[in-house]
Design a protein around this motif. Sequence first.
Motif, PDB file in Angstrom:
ATOM      1  N   TYR A  59       0.954  -0.907  -0.018  1.00 56.34           N
ATOM      2  CA  TYR A  59      -0.097   0.082  -0.309  1.00 56.34           C
ATOM      3  C   TYR A  59       0.667   1.354  -0.196  1.00 56.34           C
ATOM      4  CZ  TYR A  59      -3.553   3.333   1.277  1.00 56.34           C
ATOM      5  OH  TYR A  59      -4.595   4.159   1.196  1.00 56.34           O
ATOM      6  N   PRO A  60       0.911   2.141  -1.168  1.00 51.41           N
ATOM      7  CA  PRO A  60       1.745   3.177  -1.176  1.00 51.41           C
ATOM      8  C   PRO A  60       2.013   4.206  -0.060  1.00 51.41           C
ATOM      9  CG  PRO A  60       0.568   2.833  -3.186  1.00 51.41           C
ATOM     10  CD  PRO A  60      -0.115   2.025  -2.170  1.00 51.41           C
ATOM     11  N   LEU A  61       0.778   4.638   0.690  1.00 51.55           N
ATOM     12  CA  LEU A  61       1.213   5.529   1.650  1.00 51.55           C
ATOM     13  C   LEU A  61       1.791   4.762   2.880  1.00 51.55           C
ATOM     14  CD1 LEU A  61       0.897   8.278   2.874  1.00 51.55           C
ATOM     15  CD2 LEU A  61      -1.440   7.566   3.567  1.00 51.55           C
ATOM     16  N   PHE A  62       1.430   3.672   3.236  1.00 52.30           N
ATOM     17  CA  PHE A  62       1.866   3.018   4.462  1.00 52.30           C
ATOM     18  C   PHE A  62       3.285   2.724   4.192  1.00 52.30           C
ATOM     19  CE2 PHE A  62       0.983  -0.998   7.204  1.00 52.30           C
ATOM     20  CZ  PHE A  62       1.746  -0.442   8.296  1.00 52.30           C
ATOM     21  N   LEU A  63       3.457   2.253   2.910  1.00 46.48           N
ATOM     22  CA  LEU A  63       5.002   1.765   2.326  1.00 46.48           C
ATOM     23  C   LEU A  63       6.007   3.090   2.640  1.00 46.48           C
ATOM     24  CD1 LEU A  63       5.887  -0.406  -0.568  1.00 46.48           C
ATOM     25  CD2 LEU A  63       6.916   1.928  -0.397  1.00 46.48           C
TER      26      LEU A  63
END
Length: 152
Positions: A59-63
Amino acid sequence: MARLAGDAKSYAERLFSYPAVGALDKEAASKAIEKPINDQKATISQEALTTVFDMTKGYPLFLQELASFSWNNAQGPQINENDVQASYTETIKSLDDGFFRVRLDRLTKAEVPFVTSMAALGNGPYPVSDIAKACRTQKSIGPARASIIFKG
């Protein structure tokens, strides 16, 4: 976003592109993490990369948040798995305080128990009846569910 633009001006939604952003696969996630680190003449171990991907599911934001906290907490020029593990709690707090806080603040006092009960059930999907049991309510939760979905 498209709906909000359309609400502002009836033709505004046609002025922008709205590409879907979903989870990255492992290769794309690794590139997204490694490039900025390498640009700064630092490195990240393969174990740390795998841990970031496993914890974030791509998941981009979490990553991005987990990689950022791992970078800030690393003791040297290489981010290792321990740096990632040690950064997880801080990352979750940051996401809760920012990203998720905005969404929770949109909810009414009657809707909060629905989402907290749903979160307590863990990864879904699960029947709405399970959420109702977790909420310990005899009232219909359909209207709350519909409102929560409408609010995003």
